[in-house]
Design an enzyme around this catalytic site. Structure first.
Site, PDB file in Angstrom:
ATOM      1  N   ASP A 203      22.485 -22.680   9.009  1.00  0.00           N
ATOM      2  CA  ASP A 203      21.558 -21.923   8.178  1.00  0.00           C
ATOM      3  C   ASP A 203      20.144 -22.250   8.634  1.00  0.00           C
ATOM      4  O   ASP A 203      19.957 -22.910   9.667  1.00  0.00           O
ATOM      5  CB  ASP A 203      21.751 -22.236   6.691  1.00  0.00           C
ATOM      6  CG  ASP A 203      21.549 -21.000   5.825  1.00  0.00           C
ATOM      7  OD1 ASP A 203      20.413 -20.497   5.776  1.00  0.00           O
ATOM      8  OD2 ASP A 203      22.522 -20.539   5.201  1.00  0.00           O
ATOM      9  N   HIS A 276      19.164 -16.028   8.356  1.00  0.00           N
ATOM     10  CA  HIS A 276      19.470 -17.445   8.112  1.00  0.00           C
ATOM     11  C   HIS A 276      19.672 -18.177   9.444  1.00  0.00           C
ATOM     12  O   HIS A 276      20.573 -19.015   9.578  1.00  0.00           O
ATOM     13  CB  HIS A 276      20.709 -17.581   7.220  1.00  0.00           C
ATOM     14  CG  HIS A 276      20.445 -17.200   5.793  1.00  0.00           C
ATOM     15  ND1 HIS A 276      19.620 -17.923   4.966  1.00  0.00           N
ATOM     16  CD2 HIS A 276      20.888 -16.152   5.050  1.00  0.00           C
ATOM     17  CE1 HIS A 276      19.569 -17.349   3.775  1.00  0.00           C
ATOM     18  NE2 HIS A 276      20.316 -16.273   3.795  1.00  0.00           N
ATOM     19  N   GLU A 339      21.261 -11.230   3.505  1.00  0.00           N
ATOM     20  CA  GLU A 339      19.832 -11.480   3.277  1.00  0.00           C
ATOM     21  C   GLU A 339      19.005 -11.397   4.562  1.00  0.00           C
ATOM     22  O   GLU A 339      18.220 -12.282   4.885  1.00  0.00           O
ATOM     23  CB  GLU A 339      19.643 -12.849   2.598  1.00  0.00           C
ATOM     24  CG  GLU A 339      20.333 -12.926   1.240  1.00  0.00           C
ATOM     25  CD  GLU A 339      20.157 -14.267   0.548  1.00  0.00           C
ATOM     26  OE1 GLU A 339      20.048 -14.280  -0.678  1.00  0.00           O
ATOM     27  OE2 GLU A 339      20.160 -15.306   1.251  1.00  0.00           O
TER      28      GLU A 339
END
Length: 761
Positions: A203, A276, A339
Site C-alpha cells: 500500500d 495505493h 480508490e
C-alpha cells in the site's frame, strides 16, 4: 435418623463432586453453531491412555494435530495409530463417503469412544475445532494442568458450512506484523472455521514482500520515516518521528503459506494497483506518469500518485506478479483496484494519447484498460483476479471476482452481471471500526461495527433471485491497521467479532439466533479467549445512550446489546458506581446535562464501559431552520437534535457537514423570543481533531430583512463556542460559521466543516 443423615451426606458429597468437576466440564456451546446437534448426559473421559486413530493417510495429519494440541495442558503423550475400526477409549478420525459435503463432518461422542467422520481432511479438521470447544476451557492453556481426566459431553453433530468462501483479511502495510503474529492470526481463523486468509502486502505506507527482480521495493518501499499521530485528516496533524519498517522474505512467505495449508486455509496475496502505490513509486518513480520522486506515505488516506498505463509499467508488473504467483499456490491474486485518483492520468500527454488510440472517453475507462491488462497478466499465470468493487467501473475482465466493500451495491451489480462475488461491506464487517461509542474504546479509523451488527449481517441480499445469489460465494472481514500498531490492539478489534462473522459464514441462516449466541455461546467464548490470553473486547455489554426530542425536552434511553445487563448512570458527569442510579426507564432531560453510564457484567464481577452524551435542550429544538448552503447527505437535522458530539469519538453521522462551503443557518422561532446565548458545537473530543470555523457570527432580525450583529468570534478554539450577548427579543436568528476552505497542513480536495448543534438559549 441415621438413614436420613446418610442420604444427606451422599447428597452433599455428590454436590461437592460436581463442584470440583465443574472446571473440567463444559456445556455444549459450539461457535459457529453446527447444522444439527444433540447432546446427552454421558461423558467421554480423555485420559493418559486414550488413543487417537486414523483410517486413511489423508486423516493422519489431523490426528497428529489433535495430539499436539492436547499435549501441553494434559501432559499426555497420546499415541497416534492407523486403525480401520473405531476402538474403545479412542478418538477416531475416519475418511468416509457417508459424509457428502466437501467440508462437512459428523462428530459422535460416546462414553466409550469418539468418532469423527468426513469425506475430506478439511471436514475432519473443522470437526476437530468443534471437539476442541466440547473440551473444558482449560484445554486452551499451553501450560500443564494436573488433572486425572478431562470430560467431554456425549454428542452427535452433523455439520457443514453455508458458504464455500469464508475469509478474513489482514493489512500489514500500514503497520507491520511479524511472522509469529501472522501464524497466530491463522490459528485464530482455523479455530473459527475460516478457510481464506487475505494478506494485504502492499500500500502507500509500505511494501512488505521481497521481489528478487526489484530489490528497491523493499530497500526503499518497506520503510517510512514516521507516522501521523492521531488521524490523517486532523486539524494540524503531528508526526511521531519513529520509523516503521519491515517486510517478509520469500522463505518467510513460504513458511506462512505452508503453515496455513496445514490448517486448510488458503492464503491470497494482495498487491494493490494502480492506486495505493506510493511505496512502489518511492522505489521506482519512473513508473508514474510524471516520473518525479515521491516518498513512502507517512499519512493515511487516498493519494494522487498512481501507476501510469504504459507498456514498461505492465512489463514491470508482469515480473512482480510472476514472482508472487510462484510463492502462493492459491488460485487467486487480489490486485486491489480501489480508490484510484485519476488527476495525474488526466494531466498526462501519455494517457491522452492512449485514450485516443483505444477510443477511451472517460478516466474510468482508462482504469478499466489498466485493470484488464493486469488481469491478463494474472490469467497468463493460471490465476484468477480478485478486485475491490471499483474495478466494475468502465468495464471489467470476464472472469474477475468482485469483492464488494463500499456496501452491497457493487456485489449486487456483479452478481447480476454473472461475476462471482465476495461480500465485504465496511459498514458491517470492517473490524478496524469502533465496537461501541464508549470513551474507553481504543482509537479506531471511524464508523461503528457492533458485535450485534456483525452477527446479524447476511451476505445474500434478499432482493436477488436464487440464481443471482449463487454467484455470492461468501464474505470476508477486514482488519485494516492504519490505527492498529500492536498485536494486543489487533486482538481487541478482532475478538469477539471474529466469532460472530464465523457464524454468519458457516451456520445455517435459519438456525442463527442473537439471543442464543449472546446469552449462551458468547459467555463461553469469552472465558475461552481469556484462557487463551486474548485481549478481548466486551463492548457489546457497554451502555448505548440515545435521546429523542419531546416538547422542547430530551428523552434519554440507555440500553445494551446484551439483554439483562445492569446499567448505572449519573447526570452530573461523574463516574457511575454501583451506588449510582440504576437505569430502569427513560429519563427526561430539561437542562444542559452530561449523561454518563457504565454496565455491570455479573460474569466479570465489574463495571465496564464509559458512555457519555452531552445534551442541551434549547429554544431551537423543533423549530424551522433554513440553510443557505445545504449540508451534505441531508444531515441538517443534526443541528437541532440537542446532542453535542465533543465527548464521544468521531462519527460522521453526528454532524451536519458543509464541504467547501460555509454554514449559514436561519432559525424561525415563529414569534418574538428572548435570546441571550448560542452554543455552537464543531469538534470531536476523542481521537480526532476536526477543523474549526475561522469565524462565527450571530445575527438577529424581526423580519428576515434587517439584521443586527449580536455576537462575533474570530479563530474559535475548543470543541464548542459559547457566544453570549445582551438578552434580545427576536423572531429570526442567523448563525454563520466560516469554513477555512483550505488547509496548510494537508491536501484535501474539499475541506469539510462539521457542525453538530446550534443550541439557542
Amino acid at each position: 435418623m441415621i438413614k436420613n443423615a446418610f442420604y444427606q451426606y451422599l447428597r452433599s458429597s455428590f454436590v461437592l463432586f460436581i463442584l470440583l468437576l465443574a472446571p473440567y466440564y463444559v456445556s455444549a456451546n459450539i461457535t459457529p453453531k453446527p447444522t444439527s446437534s444433540q447432546y446427552g448426559e454421558d461423558h467421554f473421559h480423555l485420559m493418559h491412555n486414550t488413543q487417537i486413530s486414523y483410517n486413511h493417510q489423508d486423516a493422519k495429519q489431523v490426528a497428529l494435530q489433535l495430539a499436539e494440541f492436547l499435549r501441553p495442558p494434559t501432559g499426555y503423550e497420546l499415541p497416534v495409530l492407523h486403525a480401520k475400526n473405531t476402538m474403545k477409549n479412542t478418538i477416531a478420525f475416519n475418511i468416509t463417503d457417508s459424509v457428502v459435503a466437501k467440508e462437512g463432518y459428523q462428530l459422535i461422542v460416546r462414553s466409550g469412544f469418539i468418532e469423527i467422520k468426513a469425506s475430506t481432511a478439511k471436514g475432519l479438521f473443522w470437526a476437530m475445532q468443534s471437539l476442541r470447544q466440547l473440551l473444558p476451557i482449560e484445554i486452551e492453556s499451553r501450560m500443564p494442568i494436573n488433572q486425572r481426566s478431562w470430560l467431554i459431553t456425549s454428542a452427535e453433530i452433523l455439520d457443514k458450512p453455508r458458504f464455500t468462501y469464508r475469509g478474513m483479511h489482514l493489512d500489514v502495510s500500514r503497520h507491520f506484523f511479524d511472522v509469529s503474529f501472522v501464524k497466530q492470526y491463522i490459528d485464530w481463523l482455523a479455530m473459527h472455521k475460516f478457510n481464506v486468509f487475505q494478506w494485504h502486502l502492499t500500500d502507500d505506507q509500505g511494501w512488505r514482500i521481497a521481489i528478487d527482480a526489484y530489490p528497491k521495493l523493499t530497500e526503499i518501499g518497506a520503510t517510512r520515516p514516521h507516522t501521523v499521530v492521531g488521524h490523517t485528516y486532523d486539524y494540524k496533524p503531528l508526526f511521531d518521528n519513529q520509523s516503521v519498517s519491515g517486510f517478509y522474505t520469500k522463505a518467510q512467505i513460504k513458511e506462512v503459506v505452508e503453515y496455513a495449508k496445514a490448517r486448510h486455509i488458503e492464503v491470497i496475496p494482495e498487491i494493490d494497483i494502480p492506486g495505493h502505490s506510493t511505496a512502489l513509486l518511492a522505489a521506482y518513480p519512473e513508473l508514474s506518469c510524471h516520473q518525479q520522486a515521491v516518498n513512502v506515505q507517512a499519512q493515511f488516506g487516498i493519494f494522487e500518485d498512481v501507476l501510469c498505463p504504459r507498456e514498461d509499467v505492465f512489463e514491470f508488473l508482469s515480473v512482480v506478479y510472476k514472482e508472487v504467483a510462484a510463492l502462493f499456490p492459491s488460485k487467486y491474486i487480489h490486485i486491489g483496484g480501489d480508490e484510484v485518483i485519476k488527476k495525474q492520468w488526466l494531466e498526462s500527454p501519455i494517457v491522452k494519447k492512449l485514450m485516443q488510440q483505444h477510443d477511451l472517453t472517460t478516466p474510468e475507462q482508462v482504469q478499466s484498460y489498466f485493470i484488464k491488462r493486469v488481469a491478463k497478466i494474472v490469467q497468463d499465470l493460471d490465476k484468477t483476479v480478485i478486485g475491490w468493487d471499483e474495478i466494475l467501473e468502465g468495464g471489467v475482465a470476464d472472469d474477475a471476482v468482485i469483492m464488494s466493500w463500499r456496501g452491497t451495491e457493487g456485489g449486487v451489480q456483479a452478481a447480476k452481471m454473472g461475476h462471482q462475488v465476495i461480500m465485504s461491506p465496511y459498514q458491517y464487517i470492517y473490524f478496524d471500526a469502533y465496537q461501541s461509542r464508549n470513551l474507553d474504546e481504543p482509537k479506531a479509523i471511524h464508523g461503528l461495527s457492533r458485535l450485534k451488527n456483525v452477527y446479524q449481517y447476511d451476505p445474500e441480499p434478499s432482493h436477488l433471485t436464487s440464481q443471482q445469489r449463487e454467484y455470492i460465494i461468501g464474505a470476508q472481514g477486514a482488519l485494516w491497521t492504519e490505527y492498529i500498531k500492536t498485536p494486543r490492539h489487533a486482538e481487541y478489534m478482532l475478538f469477539p467479532r471474529l466469532s460472530a462473522l464465523s457464524e454468519t459464514l458457516w451456520s445455517n441462516k435459519e438456525g442463527k439466533s442473537w439471543h442464543d449466541y449472546s446469552q449462551n455461546r458468547l459467555p463461553s467464548l469469552l472465558k475461552r479467549y481469556q484462557k487463551m490470553h486474548i485481549n478481548t473486547a466486551k463492548s457489546s455489554y457497554k451502555p448505548i445512550i440515545s435521546s429523542t426530542v419531546q416538547d422542547n425536552k430530551l428523552l434519554v434511553t440507555i440500553t445494551t446489546d446484551i439483554e439483562g445487563t445492569a446499567i448505572y448512570y449519573t447526570l452530573d458527569g461523574s463516574e457511575p458506581t454501583l451506588a449510582s442510579n440504576k437505569y430502569q426507564a427513560p429519563i427526561t432531560i430539561k437542562s444542559y446535562t452530561q449523561v454518563r453510564a457504565r454496565s455491570y457484567v455479573k460474569s466479570q464481577g465489574q463495571l465496564i464501559g464509559d458512555a457519555r452524551l452531552t445534551l442541551s435542550p434549547h429554544l431551537a429544538l423543533g423549530k424551522s431552520i433554513t440553510l443557505t448552503y445545504p449540508a451534505a447527505e441531508q444531515s441538517a437535522h443534526k443541528l437541532q437534535d440537542g446532542q453535542f458530539a465533543f465527548d464521544q469519538f468521531y462519527s460522521v453521522e453526528d454532524y451536519a457537514i458543509f464541504y467547501d462551503t460555509d454554514l449559514e443557518a436561519i432559525i424561525d422561532f415563529e414569534s418574538p423570543t428572548l435570546v441571550k446565548q448560542v452554543q455552537l458545537g464543531y469538534n470531536s473530543g476523542r481521537h480526532r481533531q476536526l477543523h474549526p470555523p475561522t469565524e462565527i457570527v450571530i445575527l438577529g432580525s424581526d423580519d428576515k430583512q434587517q439584521w443586527t450583529t449580536l455576537a462575533k468570534v474570530t479563530s474559535p478554539q475548543g470543541p464548542m463556542s459559547v457566544l453570549s450577548f445582551q438578552p434580545t427579543r427576536l423572531r429570526f436568528l442567523k448563525v454563520i460559521a466560516i469554513n477555512s476552505k483550505k488547509s496548510q497542513d494537508i491536501q484535501i480536495p474539499k475541506l469539510p466543516l462539521y457542525i453538530d448543534e446550534i443550541a439557542v438559549h
